[in-house]
Write a protein that holds these residues in place. Structure first.
Motif, mmCIF file in Angstrom:
data_model
loop_
_atom_site.group_PDB
_atom_site.id
_atom_site.type_symbol
_atom_site.label_atom_id
_atom_site.label_comp_id
_atom_site.label_asym_id
_atom_site.label_seq_id
_atom_site.Cartn_x
_atom_site.Cartn_y
_atom_site.Cartn_z
ATOM 1 N N LEU A 92 20.173 52.495 89.763
ATOM 2 C CA LEU A 92 19.530 53.120 90.922
ATOM 3 C C LEU A 92 18.187 52.459 91.198
ATOM 4 C CD1 LEU A 92 19.403 55.312 93.121
ATOM 5 C CD2 LEU A 92 18.397 56.834 91.388
ATOM 6 N N ILE A 93 17.403 52.261 90.174
ATOM 7 C CA ILE A 93 16.095 51.610 90.333
ATOM 8 C C ILE A 93 16.270 50.194 90.874
ATOM 9 C CG2 ILE A 93 14.111 50.688 89.056
ATOM 10 C CD1 ILE A 93 14.400 53.247 87.253
ATOM 11 N N LEU A 108 15.816 46.634 95.622
ATOM 12 C CA LEU A 108 16.323 45.661 96.597
ATOM 13 C C LEU A 108 16.100 46.151 98.025
ATOM 14 C CD1 LEU A 108 19.736 44.639 94.967
ATOM 15 C CD2 LEU A 108 17.686 43.209 95.208
ATOM 16 N N VAL A 109 16.409 47.421 98.279
ATOM 17 C CA VAL A 109 16.211 47.986 99.617
ATOM 18 C C VAL A 109 14.724 47.978 99.960
ATOM 19 C CG1 VAL A 109 16.435 50.076 101.026
ATOM 20 C CG2 VAL A 109 18.320 49.354 99.555
ATOM 21 N N HIS A 110 13.897 48.406 99.026
ATOM 22 C CA HIS A 110 12.446 48.442 99.249
ATOM 23 C C HIS A 110 11.912 47.054 99.585
ATOM 24 C CE1 HIS A 110 8.247 48.182 97.875
ATOM 25 N NE2 HIS A 110 8.144 49.369 98.454
ATOM 26 N N ALA A 154 22.089 53.957 82.101
ATOM 27 C CA ALA A 154 22.594 52.804 82.860
ATOM 28 C C ALA A 154 22.562 53.089 84.364
ATOM 29 C CB ALA A 154 24.008 52.443 82.420
ATOM 30 N N GLU A 155 22.936 54.302 84.745
ATOM 31 C CA GLU A 155 22.901 54.668 86.169
ATOM 32 C C GLU A 155 21.467 54.688 86.685
ATOM 33 O OE1 GLU A 155 26.856 57.514 86.594
ATOM 34 O OE2 GLU A 155 25.026 58.357 85.683
ATOM 35 N N ARG A 156 20.529 55.135 85.876
ATOM 36 C CA ARG A 156 19.116 55.133 86.277
ATOM 37 C C ARG A 156 18.636 53.707 86.534
ATOM 38 N NH1 ARG A 156 16.149 59.733 82.576
ATOM 39 N NH2 ARG A 156 17.712 61.345 82.908
#
Length: 158
Positions: free
Chosen positions: A137-138, A143-145, A132-134
């Protein structure tokens, strides 16, 4: 001196996303380069083969834009891929001044090997995170990318 904190970066750095991303990217880049080198490929090769596999034949310029690779680097990487039989260049029937790049079965096989090597590297990089954390993070990095990609594109870019 506190040996537990002896190798630890200052908190004012560890609390900065830019510092964490930069250092994580450095480590990630090294691990990915090593994994790709073990199968005789490079990051640009993987990106170009992945674009061709997903979107089909394309011009050199379109591949460069899609993968975010400079034109001269695209040409050099495609020269290497063509020399090893992973892609074929042919004149574009609509514009003979332009080449169309097509993925070959050899290129598809190398892409599969690269994906496997990259998958093992991703597992090592993300080992401390739950599934779930992976995913989160993705999602967040995506979103930032995307945000940064929109800001850096010229106004006429698609």
């Amino acid at each position: 001196m506190d040996t537990a904190a002896g190798d630890r970066a200052p908190e004012r750095l560890r609390g900065r996303v830019s510092w964490l991303l930069s250092h994580a990217a450095t480590h990630s880049g090294r691990l990915v380069a090593e994994a790709f080198a073990s199968i005789g490929t490079r990051r640009y090769h993987h990106a170009l083969l992945a674009a061709l596999a997903e979107f089909g034949p394309a011009s050199q310029a379109a591949l460069g834009r899609r993968c975010g690779i400079d034109r001269s680097d695209v040409v050099a990487a495609l020269n290497e891929l063509a020399a090893s039989g992973q892609v074929v260049r042919s004149p574009d029937p609509a514009d003979r001044r332009r080449n169309v790049i097509t993925l070959t079965p050899e290129g598809r096989g190398q892409l599969e090997r690269a994906d496997e090597a990259l998958g093992r590297t991703q597992e090592a990089l993300l080992a401390p995170l739950s599934p779930a954390e992976r995913r989160e993070l993705i999602r967040l990095l995506g979103l930032v990318h995307d945000h940064l990609g929109r800001r850096s594109r010229p106004p006429y870019a698609p």
